[in-house]
Design a protein around this motif. Structure first.
Motif, PDB file in Angstrom:
ATOM      1  N   LEU A 155       0.842  -1.186   0.000  1.00 43.28           N
ATOM      2  CA  LEU A 155       0.000   0.000   0.000  1.00 43.28           C
ATOM      3  C   LEU A 155       0.884   1.245   0.000  1.00 43.28           C
ATOM      4  O   LEU A 155       1.998   1.228   0.541  1.00 43.28           O
ATOM      5  CB  LEU A 155      -0.877   0.036   1.248  1.00 43.28           C
ATOM      6  CG  LEU A 155      -1.950  -1.029   1.414  1.00 43.28           C
ATOM      7  CD1 LEU A 155      -2.627  -0.863   2.767  1.00 43.28           C
ATOM      8  CD2 LEU A 155      -2.960  -0.980   0.290  1.00 43.28           C
ATOM      9  N   LEU A 156       0.382   2.321  -0.599  1.00 41.27           N
ATOM     10  CA  LEU A 156       1.048   3.612  -0.437  1.00 41.27           C
ATOM     11  C   LEU A 156       0.777   4.092   0.982  1.00 41.27           C
ATOM     12  O   LEU A 156      -0.382   4.205   1.400  1.00 41.27           O
ATOM     13  CB  LEU A 156       0.520   4.613  -1.462  1.00 41.27           C
ATOM     14  CG  LEU A 156       0.843   4.302  -2.931  1.00 41.27           C
ATOM     15  CD1 LEU A 156       0.213   5.345  -3.836  1.00 41.27           C
ATOM     16  CD2 LEU A 156       2.349   4.252  -3.153  1.00 41.27           C
ATOM     17  N   ALA A 157       1.816   4.366   1.731  1.00 41.36           N
ATOM     18  CA  ALA A 157       1.702   4.650   3.161  1.00 41.36           C
ATOM     19  C   ALA A 157       1.053   6.007   3.427  1.00 41.36           C
ATOM     20  O   ALA A 157       1.052   6.908   2.581  1.00 41.36           O
ATOM     21  CB  ALA A 157       3.080   4.604   3.805  1.00 41.36           C
ATOM     22  N   GLY A 159       0.870   8.389   7.113  1.00 37.93           N
ATOM     23  CA  GLY A 159       0.986   8.591   8.549  1.00 37.93           C
ATOM     24  C   GLY A 159       1.360   7.325   9.283  1.00 37.93           C
ATOM     25  O   GLY A 159       2.366   6.675   8.971  1.00 37.93           O
ATOM     26  N   VAL A 160       0.545   6.926  10.258  1.00 39.85           N
ATOM     27  CA  VAL A 160       0.851   5.740  11.064  1.00 39.85           C
ATOM     28  C   VAL A 160       0.683   4.447  10.268  1.00 39.85           C
ATOM     29  O   VAL A 160       1.124   3.388  10.715  1.00 39.85           O
ATOM     30  CB  VAL A 160      -0.034   5.674  12.322  1.00 39.85           C
ATOM     31  CG1 VAL A 160       0.214   6.877  13.220  1.00 39.85           C
ATOM     32  CG2 VAL A 160      -1.510   5.557  11.969  1.00 39.85           C
ATOM     33  N   PHE A 161       0.017   4.526   9.113  1.00 42.42           N
ATOM     34  CA  PHE A 161      -0.253   3.325   8.324  1.00 42.42           C
ATOM     35  C   PHE A 161       0.902   3.079   7.348  1.00 42.42           C
ATOM     36  O   PHE A 161       0.901   3.546   6.207  1.00 42.42           O
ATOM     37  CB  PHE A 161      -1.585   3.463   7.591  1.00 42.42           C
ATOM     38  CG  PHE A 161      -2.744   3.621   8.526  1.00 42.42           C
ATOM     39  CD1 PHE A 161      -3.247   2.528   9.225  1.00 42.42           C
ATOM     40  CD2 PHE A 161      -3.311   4.862   8.739  1.00 42.42           C
ATOM     41  CE1 PHE A 161      -4.303   2.676  10.103  1.00 42.42           C
ATOM     42  CE2 PHE A 161      -4.367   5.019   9.613  1.00 42.42           C
ATOM     43  CZ  PHE A 161      -4.861   3.927  10.297  1.00 42.42           C
ATOM     44  N   LYS A 162       1.884   2.332   7.853  1.00 43.62           N
ATOM     45  CA  LYS A 162       3.093   2.043   7.089  1.00 43.62           C
ATOM     46  C   LYS A 162       3.223   0.526   6.907  1.00 43.62           C
ATOM     47  O   LYS A 162       2.732  -0.254   7.706  1.00 43.62           O
ATOM     48  CB  LYS A 162       4.322   2.573   7.820  1.00 43.62           C
ATOM     49  CG  LYS A 162       4.277   4.071   8.121  1.00 43.62           C
ATOM     50  CD  LYS A 162       5.451   4.499   8.968  1.00 43.62           C
ATOM     51  CE  LYS A 162       5.364   5.984   9.312  1.00 43.62           C
ATOM     52  NZ  LYS A 162       6.481   6.429  10.190  1.00 43.62           N
ATOM     53  N   ASN A 163       3.858   0.142   5.830  1.00 42.58           N
ATOM     54  CA  ASN A 163       4.216  -1.272   5.588  1.00 42.58           C
ATOM     55  C   ASN A 163       2.998  -2.174   5.387  1.00 42.58           C
ATOM     56  O   ASN A 163       3.101  -3.391   5.525  1.00 42.58           O
ATOM     57  CB  ASN A 163       5.063  -1.827   6.744  1.00 42.58           C
ATOM     58  CG  ASN A 163       6.276  -0.973   7.029  1.00 42.58           C
ATOM     59  OD1 ASN A 163       6.962  -0.538   6.107  1.00 42.58           O
ATOM     60  ND2 ASN A 163       6.548  -0.715   8.298  1.00 42.58           N
ATOM     61  N   GLY A 164       1.852  -1.592   5.073  1.00 43.53           N
ATOM     62  CA  GLY A 164       0.681  -2.412   4.821  1.00 43.53           C
ATOM     63  C   GLY A 164       0.709  -3.030   3.439  1.00 43.53           C
ATOM     64  O   GLY A 164       1.363  -2.520   2.519  1.00 43.53           O
ATOM     65  N   THR A 165       0.007  -4.136   3.263  1.00 46.75           N
ATOM     66  CA  THR A 165      -0.113  -4.788   1.965  1.00 46.75           C
ATOM     67  C   THR A 165      -1.583  -5.069   1.664  1.00 46.75           C
ATOM     68  O   THR A 165      -2.431  -5.083   2.564  1.00 46.75           O
ATOM     69  CB  THR A 165       0.677  -6.101   1.912  1.00 46.75           C
ATOM     70  OG1 THR A 165       0.196  -6.981   2.929  1.00 46.75           O
ATOM     71  CG2 THR A 165       2.166  -5.851   2.105  1.00 46.75           C
ATOM     72  N   ALA A 240      -3.845  -3.006   7.405  1.00 52.53           N
ATOM     73  CA  ALA A 240      -3.136  -1.750   7.634  1.00 52.53           C
ATOM     74  C   ALA A 240      -3.082  -1.434   9.121  1.00 52.53           C
ATOM     75  O   ALA A 240      -2.063  -0.940   9.632  1.00 52.53           O
ATOM     76  CB  ALA A 240      -3.815  -0.620   6.864  1.00 52.53           C
ATOM     77  N   VAL A 241      -4.155  -1.733   9.832  1.00 57.44           N
ATOM     78  CA  VAL A 241      -4.172  -1.541  11.291  1.00 57.44           C
ATOM     79  C   VAL A 241      -3.170  -2.477  11.954  1.00 57.44           C
ATOM     80  O   VAL A 241      -2.438  -2.078  12.870  1.00 57.44           O
ATOM     81  CB  VAL A 241      -5.595  -1.785  11.834  1.00 57.44           C
ATOM     82  CG1 VAL A 241      -5.588  -1.895  13.353  1.00 57.44           C
ATOM     83  CG2 VAL A 241      -6.530  -0.664  11.393  1.00 57.44           C
ATOM     84  N   GLU A 242      -3.124  -3.720  11.520  1.00 63.59           N
ATOM     85  CA  GLU A 242      -2.159  -4.660  12.099  1.00 63.59           C
ATOM     86  C   GLU A 242      -0.731  -4.188  11.868  1.00 63.59           C
ATOM     87  O   GLU A 242       0.118  -4.278  12.761  1.00 63.59           O
ATOM     88  CB  GLU A 242      -2.365  -6.054  11.506  1.00 63.59           C
ATOM     89  CG  GLU A 242      -3.643  -6.731  11.972  1.00 63.59           C
ATOM     90  CD  GLU A 242      -3.679  -8.210  11.622  1.00 63.59           C
ATOM     91  OE1 GLU A 242      -2.655  -8.732  11.116  1.00 63.59           O
ATOM     92  OE2 GLU A 242      -4.721  -8.840  11.871  1.00 63.59           O
ATOM     93  N   SER A 243      -0.452  -3.683  10.661  1.00 62.67           N
ATOM     94  CA  SER A 243       0.910  -3.228  10.377  1.00 62.67           C
ATOM     95  C   SER A 243       1.265  -1.976  11.169  1.00 62.67           C
ATOM     96  O   SER A 243       2.439  -1.735  11.475  1.00 62.67           O
ATOM     97  CB  SER A 243       1.079  -2.967   8.874  1.00 62.67           C
ATOM     98  OG  SER A 243       0.321  -1.843   8.458  1.00 62.67           O
ATOM     99  N   ALA A 244       0.254  -1.172  11.521  1.00 60.54           N
ATOM    100  CA  ALA A 244       0.517   0.032  12.316  1.00 60.54           C
ATOM    101  C   ALA A 244       0.843  -0.302  13.763  1.00 60.54           C
ATOM    102  O   ALA A 244       1.541   0.453  14.451  1.00 60.54           O
ATOM    103  CB  ALA A 244      -0.689   0.967  12.252  1.00 60.54           C
ATOM    104  N   GLY A 245       0.337  -1.432  14.255  1.00 62.61           N
ATOM    105  CA  GLY A 245       0.668  -1.883  15.600  1.00 62.61           C
ATOM    106  C   GLY A 245       0.311  -0.872  16.662  1.00 62.61           C
ATOM    107  O   GLY A 245      -0.742  -0.227  16.626  1.00 62.61           O
ATOM    108  N   ASP A 246       1.211  -0.698  17.614  1.00 61.45           N
ATOM    109  CA  ASP A 246       0.924   0.192  18.739  1.00 61.45           C
ATOM    110  C   ASP A 246       1.085   1.670  18.394  1.00 61.45           C
ATOM    111  O   ASP A 246       0.971   2.533  19.269  1.00 61.45           O
ATOM    112  CB  ASP A 246       1.777  -0.178  19.954  1.00 61.45           C
ATOM    113  CG  ASP A 246       3.274  -0.097  19.697  1.00 61.45           C
ATOM    114  OD1 ASP A 246       3.678   0.422  18.632  1.00 61.45           O
ATOM    115  OD2 ASP A 246       4.046  -0.548  20.557  1.00 61.45           O
ATOM    116  N   ARG A 247       1.334   1.985  17.116  1.00 61.04           N
ATOM    117  CA  ARG A 247       1.294   3.392  16.707  1.00 61.04           C
ATOM    118  C   ARG A 247      -0.133   3.931  16.757  1.00 61.04           C
ATOM    119  O   ARG A 247      -0.340   5.150  16.786  1.00 61.04           O
ATOM    120  CB  ARG A 247       1.871   3.556  15.290  1.00 61.04           C
ATOM    121  CG  ARG A 247       3.365   3.298  15.174  1.00 61.04           C
ATOM    122  CD  ARG A 247       3.910   3.764  13.828  1.00 61.04           C
ATOM    123  NE  ARG A 247       3.347   3.025  12.709  1.00 61.04           N
ATOM    124  CZ  ARG A 247       3.839   1.900  12.204  1.00 61.04           C
ATOM    125  NH1 ARG A 247       4.925   1.357  12.759  1.00 61.04           N
ATOM    126  NH2 ARG A 247       3.285   1.312  11.164  1.00 61.04           N
TER     127      ARG A 247
END
Length: 279
Positions: A155-157, A159-165, A240-247
Motif C-alpha cells: 500500500l502507499l503509506a 501517517g501511522v499506516f506504514k508497511n501495509g499490503t 493496515a491496522v495490524e501493520s501500524a501496531g501500537d502506533r
C-alpha cells in the motif's frame, strides 16, 4: 424473516442488528455493501489519506461525523434515520495495538464520542451482476465465505499506516470467462472494480503460497478448467491496522470478514461513486 427475501438495505441492516444474519453475500440485491473501519479521531486523517492513495483496495464510500454512529456522509449512503453503526453490521472485530483481540455482535459498550467510522466499498456489490450474467460466484452456490488472501502488493503509506499490503478475494472461473468477468465488474470502481490478477501464475506474482489455505474465509473447490480470479478486498484496512501496531492509540473496530454493512447506495449510483467524492 428469511434474509434472502429481504428487498431493501434497511431490512437487512435490521436483521444484522438483531443478530439474525452472518454472511451477507447475496443479500439485498442491487444495494452496495460496505466494509467498515472505526478509528479514534486522531488517526482519522491518516486513514482518510490512505484511502485516497489506495482507491482500488480502499474505495471510500462514506464516513461518520466524529462520535455520531447514526449519520454517514454523504447522506445518500444511509438514507433511513433508523441506523446505528454500532449494531447494524452482523459481526465486528476488535483490535488493540494492531492485534485482533475478539469478535462481537455490537459495539455498544465500547463506542465513545471520539470515534470516526469509514465505509469502504465491497466486492459483494458486483456479485448480483455476475449472477445475472450466468457467472454466479462459487461461494454463493456453496453457501461458504469467499476466500481472502494476504499478498505482497504494498500500500502507499499514510501517517501511522506504514508497511501495509493488499488483501485480495478470490472467485474461481473458467479461463474463457475471465474477459466477461472483467467487463462486468469493471464499472464497479466504488467497490474495487475489475480483477487485479487471474490465472495460476498469479499466485507467484501476488505472493500467495497455498490457494487451499486462505487467510480469511473458506477454501473453494475448483472445477475442471477453472482458474483463480483475484479482486482487491476491503479487509485491506484491517491489515493496515495490524501493520501500524501500537502506533494506533485506543481500540479499533472493523467488520468481521464477509459480515458487511448494507448501504442505501444502489448500482445506479456507480457512475457518481466512480468519481472522487472526498478531497
Amino acid at each position: 424473516m428469511d434474509p434472502t427475501l429481504c428487498q431493501t438495505a434497511h431490512q437487512v441492516r435490521l436483521l444484522g442488528r438483531q443478530n439474525h444474519i452472518t454472511n451477507t453475500s447475496g443479500l439485498a440485491p442491487g444495494y452496495l455493501q460496505a466494509n467498515l473501519l472505526v478509528l479514534p479521531s486522531r488517526h482519522a486523517e491518516d486513514f482518510h489519506n490512505l484511502c485516497l492513495r489506495n482507491p482500488v483496495s480502499c474505495p471510500l464510500l462514506g464516513l461518520t461525523q466524529k462520535g455520531n454512529p447514526h449519520i454517514i456522509y454523504p447522506s445518500t449512503c444511509i438514507k433511513d434515520k433508523d441506523f446505528d453503526l454500532r449494531t447494524d453490521c452482523p459481526k465486528y472485530r476488535v483490535y488493540k495495538d494492531g492485534k485482533y483481540i475478539e469478535s462481537r455482535t455490537d459495539l455498544m459498550n465500547l463506542w465513545t464520542d471520539d470515534y470516526v467510522g469509514f465505509l469502504i466499498g465491497c466486492s459483494f456489490s458486483f456479485e448480483d451482476a455476475l449472477s445475472d450474467a450466468g457467472l454466479r460466484p462459487r461461494h454463493q452456490a456453496t453457501g461458504t465465505i469467499v476466500p481472502m488472501y494476504k499478498t505482497r502488493i504494498p500500500l502507499l503509506a499514510s501517517g501511522v499506516f506504514k508497511n501495509g499490503t493488499c488483501i485480495v478475494s478470490m472467485r474461481p472461473y473458467r479461463m474463457e470467462d475471465v474477459e466477461r468477468v472483467r467487463e462486468i465488474t469493471r464499472p464497479f470502481l466504488a467497490t474495487h472494480g475489475e480483477p487485479v490478477d487471474w490465472g495460476w501464475d498469479a499466485l507467484e506474482r501476488l505472493g500467495i503460497s497455498d490457494i487451499e489455505k486462505p487467510d480469511f474465509g473458506e477454501r473453494q473447490v475448483f472445477e475442471d478448467g477453472e482458474v483463480p480470479v483475484f479482486w482487491a478486498c476491503g479487509v485491506t484496512p484491517q491489515m493496515a491496522v495490524e501493520s501500524a501496531g501500537d502506533r494506533i492509540e485506543g481500540l479499533v473496530f472493523a467488520h468481521e470478514p464477509a459480515h458487511m454493512l448494507i448501504t442505501d447506495f444502489t448500482v445506479k449510483d456507480l457512475e457518481t461513486l466512480g468519481k472522487p467524492l472526498y478531497n
